[in-house]
Motif scaffolding. Structure first.
Motif, PDB file in Angstrom:
ATOM      1  N   TYR A 193       6.667  -6.640  14.061  1.00 41.67           N
ATOM      2  CA  TYR A 193       6.071  -6.682  15.387  1.00 41.67           C
ATOM      3  C   TYR A 193       7.010  -7.389  16.364  1.00 41.67           C
ATOM      4  CZ  TYR A 193       2.026  -5.448  12.611  1.00 41.67           C
ATOM      5  OH  TYR A 193       1.171  -4.813  11.742  1.00 41.67           O
ATOM      6  N   LEU A 194       7.561  -6.640  17.285  1.00 43.51           N
ATOM      7  CA  LEU A 194       8.479  -7.173  18.286  1.00 43.51           C
ATOM      8  C   LEU A 194       7.687  -7.823  19.421  1.00 43.51           C
ATOM      9  CD1 LEU A 194      11.512  -7.239  19.226  1.00 43.51           C
ATOM     10  CD2 LEU A 194      10.974  -5.164  20.530  1.00 43.51           C
ATOM     11  N   THR A 195       8.090  -9.027  19.824  1.00 43.48           N
ATOM     12  CA  THR A 195       7.391  -9.701  20.926  1.00 43.48           C
ATOM     13  C   THR A 195       8.375 -10.485  21.791  1.00 43.48           C
ATOM     14  OG1 THR A 195       6.909 -11.954  20.133  1.00 43.48           O
ATOM     15  CG2 THR A 195       5.563 -10.174  19.238  1.00 43.48           C
ATOM     16  N   GLY A 196       7.907 -10.805  23.002  1.00 39.69           N
ATOM     17  CA  GLY A 196       8.578 -11.773  23.854  1.00 39.69           C
ATOM     18  C   GLY A 196       7.877 -13.110  23.733  1.00 39.69           C
ATOM     19  N   ALA A 197       8.014 -13.936  24.757  1.00 37.00           N
ATOM     20  CA  ALA A 197       7.424 -15.275  24.723  1.00 37.00           C
ATOM     21  C   ALA A 197       5.907 -15.194  24.643  1.00 37.00           C
ATOM     22  CB  ALA A 197       7.850 -16.054  25.963  1.00 37.00           C
ATOM     23  N   MET A 198       5.316 -16.108  23.838  1.00 36.22           N
ATOM     24  CA  MET A 198       3.862 -16.160  23.688  1.00 36.22           C
ATOM     25  C   MET A 198       3.400 -17.611  23.774  1.00 36.22           C
ATOM     26  SD  MET A 198       3.162 -13.332  20.698  1.00 36.22           S
ATOM     27  CE  MET A 198       4.316 -14.082  19.540  1.00 36.22           C
ATOM     28  N   GLU A 199       2.583 -17.906  24.774  1.00 39.53           N
ATOM     29  CA  GLU A 199       1.994 -19.231  24.919  1.00 39.53           C
ATOM     30  C   GLU A 199       0.555 -19.149  24.430  1.00 39.53           C
ATOM     31  OE1 GLU A 199       0.676 -21.801  28.683  1.00 39.53           O
ATOM     32  OE2 GLU A 199       2.877 -21.667  28.475  1.00 39.53           O
ATOM     33  N   LEU A 200       0.297 -19.743  23.280  1.00 36.77           N
ATOM     34  CA  LEU A 200      -1.027 -19.730  22.667  1.00 36.77           C
ATOM     35  C   LEU A 200      -1.653 -21.087  22.944  1.00 36.77           C
ATOM     36  CD1 LEU A 200      -0.025 -18.000  19.313  1.00 36.77           C
ATOM     37  CD2 LEU A 200      -0.624 -16.943  21.501  1.00 36.77           C
ATOM     38  N   SER A 201      -2.417 -21.159  24.021  1.00 37.44           N
ATOM     39  CA  SER A 201      -2.849 -22.453  24.525  1.00 37.44           C
ATOM     40  C   SER A 201      -4.344 -22.668  24.361  1.00 37.44           C
ATOM     41  CB  SER A 201      -2.453 -22.608  25.997  1.00 37.44           C
ATOM     42  OG  SER A 201      -3.051 -21.602  26.779  1.00 37.44           O
ATOM     43  N   TRP A 236       9.686 -19.366  22.316  1.00 40.70           N
ATOM     44  CA  TRP A 236       9.161 -18.076  21.888  1.00 40.70           C
ATOM     45  C   TRP A 236       7.661 -18.190  21.587  1.00 40.70           C
ATOM     46  CZ3 TRP A 236      10.364 -15.522  16.505  1.00 40.70           C
ATOM     47  CH2 TRP A 236       9.699 -14.300  16.424  1.00 40.70           C
ATOM     48  N   ILE A 237       7.290 -18.826  20.490  1.00 42.64           N
ATOM     49  CA  ILE A 237       5.879 -18.977  20.131  1.00 42.64           C
ATOM     50  C   ILE A 237       5.510 -20.450  20.335  1.00 42.64           C
ATOM     51  CG2 ILE A 237       4.144 -18.708  18.322  1.00 42.64           C
ATOM     52  CD1 ILE A 237       6.161 -16.747  16.962  1.00 42.64           C
ATOM     53  N   GLU A 238       4.664 -20.721  21.305  1.00 38.04           N
ATOM     54  CA  GLU A 238       4.340 -22.107  21.644  1.00 38.04           C
ATOM     55  C   GLU A 238       2.829 -22.322  21.541  1.00 38.04           C
ATOM     56  OE1 GLU A 238       5.875 -25.518  24.724  1.00 38.04           O
ATOM     57  OE2 GLU A 238       6.357 -23.411  25.094  1.00 38.04           O
ATOM     58  N   ILE A 239       2.444 -23.214  20.637  1.00 43.12           N
ATOM     59  CA  ILE A 239       1.040 -23.581  20.447  1.00 43.12           C
ATOM     60  C   ILE A 239       0.812 -24.860  21.249  1.00 43.12           C
ATOM     61  CG2 ILE A 239      -0.778 -23.975  18.749  1.00 43.12           C
ATOM     62  CD1 ILE A 239       0.829 -21.371  18.277  1.00 43.12           C
ATOM     63  N   ILE A 240      -0.085 -24.814  22.237  1.00 43.58           N
ATOM     64  CA  ILE A 240      -0.225 -25.927  23.174  1.00 43.58           C
ATOM     65  C   ILE A 240      -1.677 -26.403  23.250  1.00 43.58           C
ATOM     66  CG2 ILE A 240       0.188 -26.717  25.533  1.00 43.58           C
ATOM     67  CD1 ILE A 240       2.108 -24.422  25.916  1.00 43.58           C
ATOM     68  N   ASN A 241      -1.862 -27.707  23.104  1.00 45.59           N
ATOM     69  CA  ASN A 241      -3.166 -28.335  23.355  1.00 45.59           C
ATOM     70  C   ASN A 241      -4.263 -27.701  22.507  1.00 45.59           C
ATOM     71  OD1 ASN A 241      -4.870 -30.199  24.557  1.00 45.59           O
ATOM     72  ND2 ASN A 241      -5.343 -28.867  26.296  1.00 45.59           N
ATOM     73  N   VAL A 295       6.857 -23.699  18.315  1.00 43.68           N
ATOM     74  CA  VAL A 295       6.716 -25.017  18.929  1.00 43.68           C
ATOM     75  C   VAL A 295       5.249 -25.434  18.881  1.00 43.68           C
ATOM     76  CG1 VAL A 295       7.010 -26.354  21.041  1.00 43.68           C
ATOM     77  CG2 VAL A 295       8.695 -24.619  20.428  1.00 43.68           C
ATOM     78  N   LEU A 296       5.001 -26.648  18.424  1.00 41.55           N
ATOM     79  CA  LEU A 296       3.669 -27.246  18.470  1.00 41.55           C
ATOM     80  C   LEU A 296       3.708 -28.380  19.484  1.00 41.55           C
ATOM     81  CD1 LEU A 296       3.547 -25.653  15.786  1.00 41.55           C
ATOM     82  CD2 LEU A 296       2.238 -27.537  14.816  1.00 41.55           C
ATOM     83  N   ASP A 297       3.002 -28.209  20.596  1.00 39.12           N
ATOM     84  CA  ASP A 297       2.933 -29.220  21.648  1.00 39.12           C
ATOM     85  C   ASP A 297       1.490 -29.718  21.782  1.00 39.12           C
ATOM     86  OD1 ASP A 297       5.597 -29.094  22.378  1.00 39.12           O
ATOM     87  OD2 ASP A 297       5.286 -27.628  23.965  1.00 39.12           O
ATOM     88  N   PHE A 298       1.306 -31.027  21.658  1.00 41.04           N
ATOM     89  CA  PHE A 298      -0.019 -31.626  21.842  1.00 41.04           C
ATOM     90  C   PHE A 298      -1.047 -30.967  20.916  1.00 41.04           C
ATOM     91  CE2 PHE A 298       2.372 -31.761  25.821  1.00 41.04           C
ATOM     92  CZ  PHE A 298       2.448 -33.136  26.010  1.00 41.04           C
TER      93      PHE A 298
END
Length: 408
Positions: free
Chosen positions: A83-91, A119-124, A163-166
């Protein structure tokens, strides 16, 4: 010295709460029965195509929204396929606990315009897990030529893969991270994170492809994980406390590092780090603590235990460097503001690829305190040369160490 009760309690809680071994892949991250989400959670049902060419970004973002808006425990399914993807903010914050079951392969597009930062950022997010047998493939070879960080220290940073942020109460288990554009995993300002039986791979000459970086985070455990990359296998940055690294195999790479410390203003202390039962093979450094010679802040680095570590053909197996200065950007005064204390190297054995098996290069104005070498047995693996230790401005003691290494 055993793990702290706090760390063991946290890990046990995560194992129960986020149970995600293949036999229990559907187990919840936290208590509570699933509710009906707003729509499908299988990304194929949302239009994703596993052909490696079609853009699946929106399907994954939609699945996340469906899960995040529900309650109880929700499981996003990424089935077999590419599965090709661009940036994903999973907030978040989310009402639910979310598990991503990754059995397919996610491919990060080589178009750098598709990324604002990572690329894959898990936030809050609280109560989160990724498990499965799939791969997060950054496709770094497509863009590594754009990395100029080897030439300029203030370079443009390419996207990190995961990335895992907060994030609070998270578990990453069983998956593979491959060929990141920059760091493979970056854990920032998070609490109670377990990385277990993960595989991280990139060529030894790939630029800045750190395996796992940790910063400003508490109660992070990395266990049973295999890392071979082009930079630090694990790097522990400022503000990290109660960090446990156990049963990790590292190589190729730059070893397991604390720092660099003191580069920026207002950095926080690093405290209570334990690295146990690990193996390093062919790395350019082994166990390393590094801080800038003309540091801009004064964090303390204290309470370190390195125990039961095997070195196999490692350059500079044990190193504390308070005069770290990449690209010669420092004022070389011999001084430092970063205090290093209470560091124990115990039951460390194996072979060194350089004569200098132990290097304690501490600051003139702020010597390292409370350093212990206990049952350290390292031998230079070339003929006609002797193993040595070089220790400057370090105070402590050597116990059960050969004369040529007993520099304390």
């Amino acid at each position: 010295m055993a793990f702290s009760n706090v760390a063991m309690t946290v890990v046990a809680a995560l194992l129960v709460a986020a149970a995600s071994s293949p036999a229990r892949a559907g187990a919840p991250v936290a208590g509570g029965a699933p509710s009906v989400p707003a729509g499908p959670l299988d990304i194929v049902h949302l239009g994703a195509k596993g052909d490696g060419k079609s853009d699946s970004t929106q399907a994954i973002l939609k699945a996340w929204k469906n899960a995040c808006d529900a309650t109880g425990t929700q499981k996003i399914i990424i089935p077999a396929g590419n599965y090709l993807t661009g940036a994903m903010e999973l907030s978040g914050p989310c009402k639910s606990s979310i598990i991503i079951r990754l059995d397919g392969n996610l491919l990060g597009t080589g178009d750098l315009n598709a990324y604002k930062k990572n690329w894959i950022e898990i936030i809050n997010v609280e109560n989160f897990a990724i498990n499965g047998h799939g791969t997060i493939d950054g496709q770094g070879p497509l863009v590594w030529k754009s990395n100029e960080c080897q030439k300029s220290y203030n370079c443009k940073i390419l996207p990190n893969s995961l990335v895992l942020d907060f994030v609070k109460n998270a578990q990453i288990r069983g998956i593979t991270l491959l060929n990141s554009k920059f760091f493979h995993m970056n854990i920032y300002s998070s609490q109670n994170v377990l990385v277990d039986r993960v595989t991280i791979k990139a060529p030894g000459d790939s630029p800045n492809t750190d395996g796992i970086h940790i910063g400003d985070s508490t109660n992070v455990t990395i266990s049973g994980t295999t890392i071979g990359v082009g930079d630090d296998c694990i790097s522990i940055g400022p503000g990290s406390k109660t960090i446990r690294v156990q049963g990790v195999r590292c190589g190729p790479g730059h070893g397991i590092s604390v720092g660099s410390l003191g580069r920026y203003k207002d950095e926080k202390d690093v405290e209570d780090v334990k690295v146990t039962d690990c193996t390093l093979v062919g790395t350019s450094n082994g166990l390393r603590i590094k801080s800038y010679e003309d540091s801009k802040s004064s964090p303390k680095a204290s309470k370190f235990l390195y125990e039961g570590v095997t070195m196999d053909n490692v350059s500079y197996p044990i190193i504390i460097d308070q005069k770290y200065c990449p690209n010669n950007i420092c004022v070389r005064s011999g001084a430092s503001k970063v205090a290093v204390s209470n560091v124990i190297f115990k039951n460390i054995h194996g072979t060194s690829n350089t004569p200098e098996a132990i290097t304690l290069n501490c600051a003139n104005n702020l010597p390292c305190q409370g350093v212990q070498l206990v049952n350290v047995d390292l031998k230079y693996n070339k003929s006609n040369n002797k193993t040595m230790a070089v220790c400057k401005n370090a105070a402590g003691k050597s116990i059960g160490v050969a004369k040529e290494l007993a520099c304390l």
